[in-house]
Design an enzyme around this catalytic site. Structure first.
Site, PDB file in Angstrom:
ATOM      1  N   LYS A   1      22.705 -40.812  -0.347  1.00 18.57           N
ATOM      2  CA  LYS A   1      22.244 -40.783   1.048  1.00 18.57           C
ATOM      3  C   LYS A   1      23.297 -40.104   1.917  1.00 18.57           C
ATOM      4  CE  LYS A   1      22.652 -43.185   4.641  1.00 18.57           C
ATOM      5  NZ  LYS A   1      22.816 -42.041   5.561  1.00 18.57           N
TER       6      LYS A   1
ATOM      7  N   SER B   1      32.722 -45.925   8.054  1.00 21.51           N
ATOM      8  CA  SER B   1      33.494 -46.760   8.972  1.00 21.51           C
ATOM      9  C   SER B   1      33.714 -48.158   8.406  1.00 21.51           C
ATOM     10  CB  SER B   1      32.753 -46.853  10.300  1.00 21.51           C
ATOM     11  OG  SER B   1      31.512 -47.489  10.088  1.00 21.51           O
ATOM     12  N   THR B   2      34.745 -48.800   8.908  1.00 19.42           N
ATOM     13  CA  THR B   2      35.052 -50.161   8.475  1.00 19.42           C
ATOM     14  C   THR B   2      33.928 -51.117   8.887  1.00 19.42           C
ATOM     15  OG1 THR B   2      37.407 -49.718   8.480  1.00 19.42           O
ATOM     16  CG2 THR B   2      36.759 -52.021   8.716  1.00 19.42           C
TER      17      THR B   2
ATOM     18  N   ALA C   1      30.648 -50.528   9.150  1.00 21.33           N
ATOM     19  CA  ALA C   1      29.537 -50.414   8.189  1.00 21.33           C
ATOM     20  C   ALA C   1      29.971 -50.965   6.830  1.00 21.33           C
ATOM     21  CB  ALA C   1      29.103 -48.957   8.066  1.00 21.33           C
ATOM     22  N   GLY C   2      31.235 -50.729   6.466  1.00 25.17           N
ATOM     23  CA  GLY C   2      31.755 -51.221   5.186  1.00 25.17           C
ATOM     24  C   GLY C   2      31.665 -52.738   5.083  1.00 25.17           C
TER      25      GLY C   2
ATOM     26  N   GLU D   1      35.459 -46.939   0.772  1.00 23.78           N
ATOM     27  CA  GLU D   1      36.516 -46.085   1.337  1.00 23.78           C
ATOM     28  C   GLU D   1      36.269 -46.054   2.835  1.00 23.78           C
ATOM     29  OE1 GLU D   1      38.919 -44.977  -0.338  1.00 23.78           O
ATOM     30  OE2 GLU D   1      38.265 -44.758  -2.408  1.00 23.78           O
TER      31      GLU D   1
ATOM     32  N   CYS E   1      39.899 -39.547   7.452  1.00 22.26           N
ATOM     33  CA  CYS E   1      40.305 -40.957   7.434  1.00 22.26           C
ATOM     34  C   CYS E   1      41.794 -41.161   7.174  1.00 22.26           C
ATOM     35  CB  CYS E   1      39.492 -41.673   6.372  1.00 22.26           C
ATOM     36  SG  CYS E   1      39.522 -40.802   4.807  1.00 22.26           S
TER      37      CYS E   1
ATOM     38  N   GLU F   1      41.284 -46.611  15.070  1.00 21.26           N
ATOM     39  CA  GLU F   1      41.021 -45.266  14.560  1.00 21.26           C
ATOM     40  C   GLU F   1      40.262 -44.474  15.624  1.00 21.26           C
ATOM     41  OE1 GLU F   1      38.013 -44.715  11.438  1.00 21.26           O
ATOM     42  OE2 GLU F   1      39.533 -43.558  10.378  1.00 21.26           O
TER      43      GLU F   1
HETATM   44  P1  NAD Z   1      29.508 -44.606   9.493  1.00 17.91           P
HETATM   45  O1  NAD Z   1      29.995 -45.813   8.791  1.00 17.91           O
HETATM   46  O2  NAD Z   1      28.811 -44.783  10.767  1.00 17.91           O
HETATM   47  O3  NAD Z   1      28.483 -43.808   8.549  1.00 17.91           O
HETATM   48  C1  NAD Z   1      28.814 -43.414   7.242  1.00 17.91           C
HETATM   49  C2  NAD Z   1      27.547 -43.378   6.401  1.00 17.91           C
HETATM   50  O4  NAD Z   1      27.032 -44.689   6.240  1.00 17.91           O
HETATM   51  C3  NAD Z   1      26.401 -42.587   7.015  1.00 17.91           C
HETATM   52  O5  NAD Z   1      25.690 -41.975   5.955  1.00 17.91           O
HETATM   53  C4  NAD Z   1      25.567 -43.657   7.694  1.00 17.91           C
HETATM   54  O6  NAD Z   1      24.228 -43.274   7.846  1.00 17.91           O
HETATM   55  C5  NAD Z   1      25.705 -44.809   6.728  1.00 17.91           C
HETATM   56  N1  NAD Z   1      25.631 -46.153   7.282  1.00 17.91           N
HETATM   57  C6  NAD Z   1      26.075 -46.590   8.498  1.00 17.91           C
HETATM   58  N2  NAD Z   1      25.909 -47.918   8.600  1.00 17.91           N
HETATM   59  C7  NAD Z   1      25.366 -48.354   7.437  1.00 17.91           C
HETATM   60  C8  NAD Z   1      24.994 -49.626   6.923  1.00 17.91           C
HETATM   61  N3  NAD Z   1      25.130 -50.725   7.645  1.00 17.91           N
HETATM   62  N4  NAD Z   1      24.485 -49.687   5.671  1.00 17.91           N
HETATM   63  C9  NAD Z   1      24.361 -48.586   4.917  1.00 17.91           C
HETATM   64  N5  NAD Z   1      24.686 -47.351   5.346  1.00 17.91           N
HETATM   65  C10 NAD Z   1      25.194 -47.233   6.588  1.00 17.91           C
HETATM   66  O7  NAD Z   1      30.766 -43.658   9.605  1.00 17.91           O
HETATM   67  P2  NAD Z   1      30.855 -42.235  10.309  1.00 17.91           P
HETATM   68  O8  NAD Z   1      31.117 -42.448  11.736  1.00 17.91           O
HETATM   69  O9  NAD Z   1      29.725 -41.383   9.905  1.00 17.91           O
HETATM   70  O10 NAD Z   1      32.162 -41.645   9.567  1.00 17.91           O
HETATM   71  C11 NAD Z   1      33.425 -41.804  10.057  1.00 17.91           C
HETATM   72  C12 NAD Z   1      34.123 -42.977   9.396  1.00 17.91           C
HETATM   73  O11 NAD Z   1      34.243 -42.769   8.001  1.00 17.91           O
HETATM   74  C13 NAD Z   1      35.536 -43.138   9.889  1.00 17.91           C
HETATM   75  O12 NAD Z   1      35.805 -44.501  10.155  1.00 17.91           O
HETATM   76  C14 NAD Z   1      36.384 -42.658   8.727  1.00 17.91           C
HETATM   77  O13 NAD Z   1      37.665 -43.176   8.664  1.00 17.91           O
HETATM   78  C15 NAD Z   1      35.562 -43.063   7.570  1.00 17.91           C
HETATM   79  N6  NAD Z   1      35.941 -42.266   6.388  1.00 17.91           N
HETATM   80  C16 NAD Z   1      36.650 -42.853   5.384  1.00 17.91           C
HETATM   81  C17 NAD Z   1      37.064 -42.118   4.281  1.00 17.91           C
HETATM   82  C18 NAD Z   1      37.859 -42.730   3.172  1.00 17.91           C
HETATM   83  O14 NAD Z   1      37.908 -42.143   2.101  1.00 17.91           O
HETATM   84  N7  NAD Z   1      38.470 -43.878   3.349  1.00 17.91           N
HETATM   85  C19 NAD Z   1      36.717 -40.773   4.201  1.00 17.91           C
HETATM   86  C20 NAD Z   1      36.000 -40.195   5.242  1.00 17.91           C
HETATM   87  C21 NAD Z   1      35.609 -40.964   6.327  1.00 17.91           C
END
Ligand code: NAD
Length: 479
Positions: free
Chosen positions: A178, A231-232, A234-235, A252, A286, A383
């Site tokens: 996805k 993002s943390t 969503a994680g 991640e 990140c 962040e």
């Molecule tokens: P995000 O968490 O909003 O979205 C990331 C992905 O997850 C998207 O595909 C989104 O549609 C999906 N998503 C969002 N909420 C969800 C949920 N509850 N359940 C399932 N899927 C969900 O993050 P973003 O704003 O798109 O990306 C930026 C973030 O990603 C930053 O916090 C950055 O640090 C992090 N990031 C981490 C790494 C790493 O390797 N640690 C690498 C790149 C980005």
């Protein structure tokens, strides 16, 4: 000319999506529409998981093939990706503002490199036969975990996709990917490469969509493992679901890493590497070291060096060869970054450069540096995900370590010194999953990942493969 897709890559072919909804793709540079793809729905996730499930459970299918046979297909996939590398880089730059020179490396080149690396790693794996201590012997074998749900963000979309799907596919798993709604055109080009390479039906499926579609995939009964980058916040949601289901998950997440300049550093000789470790991809990575720790003995000089570096950055069209910094991915992201700049000011940080918008059109933010930032300030804790550096003074090494480790996150970091051995010793004291000395480069052979709020599990290296296999013991000659 816009790039528009009308079908989804599911079950090995292109098929009509369950709804007529579309995801429009908007250029962050021109604010114009540059393409669209169908918006996946829960019904599309159900079809994709069913296809991946059937492919995985096929008694003579992908998971049961000799690793060398899978490797042949994956090397063809790597060739197909390589022949599309320039177009992939262009599509990513056009969608998220990544400078084209960076996109060629991360998005054009890296996926096929990682695919080849994991094909070889799996081909070299052998069962381990262990003589027993209490009679008999044991065959310890590696087994693919099953159907993988892979969810990726927009910032480095293809590289992050392949951190997941390369080890998963090489191990014999099948995948439902996805992509994030902001970066879908590259994911569809990748699907074209998969199709041209002859990946068997259902081995790889792509369903673009937002948070709800992602959440549906995470909790789907047909999925065996989730691999998430984002993002943390969503994680945590995903971890909750996986915890309830006892479903393995790799996370991640975000970061707020420290770039520690030691008192013997010759920063001006390393400016290109320092830029890459702190401001690359418009500040949207990140692991970037966005908290710069500088010794009080050289504080003014280091603030001046970093300010001059930021002032000299070429900001502009991400598709231009000369551009070092493009726009942020979306208007929402720019508003968020500008909110942090405002907070940095009101908390008492000293703005030494940037803070404004360099262009009337596009979601640009100037490279921005704050000096005299307190480690407790919001801009030093949270962040930002934009081109904003905070320079924090420290008295001695012990205080530098304490400030570096004063973070909810634990992903990356860097140490800058004219003595690499001193740098390596200092690196061991930083509480993060990765640290670079006089630079920061993720090598495919070495594990990458975080601790604390930066996530759990590792990608890349053999450690990254172990997330897609479980060990099975077969006890022999038991009496
Ligand atoms: P995000 O968490 O909003 O979205 C990331 C992905 O997850 C998207 O595909 C989104 O549609 C999906 N998503 C969002 N909420 C969800 C949920 N509850 N359940 C399932 N899927 C969900 O993050 P973003 O704003 O798109 O990306 C930026 C973030 O990603 C930053 O916090 C950055 O640090 C992090 N990031 C981490 C790494 C790493 O390797 N640690 C690498 C790149 C980005």
């Amino acid at each position: 000319m816009t790039i528009d897709y009308h079908e989804l890559y599911v079950g090995g072919g292109w098929s009509r999506p369950a709804s007529n909804a579309i995801i429009p793709v908007i250029s962050p540079t021109t604010e114009e529409r540059i393409g669209s793809v169908p918006e996946g729905t829960e019904a599309d996730v159900d079809s994709a998981v069913a296809a991946a499930r059937a492919a995985f459970d096929d008694p003579s299918g992908w998971a049961t093939w000799e690793s060398a046979r899978r490797g042949d297909v994956l090397r063809t996939f790597a060739d197909e990706l390589q022949s599309r590398a320039e177009e992939t880089a262009q599509r990513v730059s056009s969608q998220n503002g990544m400078p084209i020179t960076v996109a060629r490396q991360f998005e054009g080149g890296f996926p096929s490199l990682v695919l080849r690396y994991y094909s070889e790693l799996v081909a070299a794996q052998r069962d381990d036969i262990r003589p027993g201590m209490i009679g008999g012997s044991t065959v310890v074998t590696k087994t693919p975990v099953g159907v993988v749900g892979a969810i990726v963000p927009w910032n480095v979309p293809q590289a992050i996709t392949f951190l997941k799907i390369a080890p998963a596919l090489a191990a014999g798993c099948t995948v439902v990917l996805k992509p994030a709604p902001e970066t879908v055109l590259d994911a569809f080009l990748m699907a074209e490469a998969a199709s041209a390479a002859g990946l068997p039906p259902g081995v790889l499926n792509v369903v673009p969509g937002g948070r709800e579609v992602g959440a549906h995939l995470v909790g789907h009964p047909g999925v065996d493992k989730i691999s998430f980058t984002g993002s943390t916040t969503a994680g945590r949601d995903i971890a909750r679901t996986c915890g309830e289901l006892l479903r393995p998950v790799t996370l991640e997440l975000g970061g707020k890493s420290a770039a520690v300049v030691l008192d013997d550093a010759r920063l001006s000789e390393n400016l290109e590497s320092f830029f890459a470790a702190t401001l690359l991809n418009n500040g949207q990575i990140c692991w970037l070291g966005t908290r710069v720790l500088a010794p009080r003995s050289r504080y003014a000089e280091i603030v001046d060096t970093i300010t001059a570096l930021a002032k000299g950055v070429v900001v502009g069209d991400p598709l231009s060869e000369k551009t070092q910094m493009g726009p942020l991915v979306s208007e929402r992201q720019r508003n968020r970054v500008e909110g942090y700049i405002e907070k940095g000011r009101s908390d008492g940080g000293r703005l030494t450069t940037g803070g404004g918008r360099p262009a009337d059109r596009g979601w640009f933010v100037e490279p921005t540096v704050f000096a005299d930032v307190d480690p407790g300030h919001t801009i030093a804790r949270e962040e930002i995900f934009g081109p904003v550096l905070s320079v924090i003074p420290y008295a001695d090494e012990a205080e530098a370590v304490a400030i570096a480790n004063y973070s909810d996150y634990g992903l990356g970091g860097s140490v800058w010194t004219s003595d690499p051995e001193r740098g390596a010793r200092f690196a061991r004291r930083i509480a993060t999953g990765t640290v670079g000395v006089n630079g920061y480069v993720n090598d495919p052979t070495a594990p990458f990942g975080g601790i604390k709020s930066s996530g759990m599990g590792r990608e890349l290296g053999p450690e990254g493969l172990s997330g897609y296999q479980y060990s099975k013991s077969i006890y022999l000659d038991v009496r």
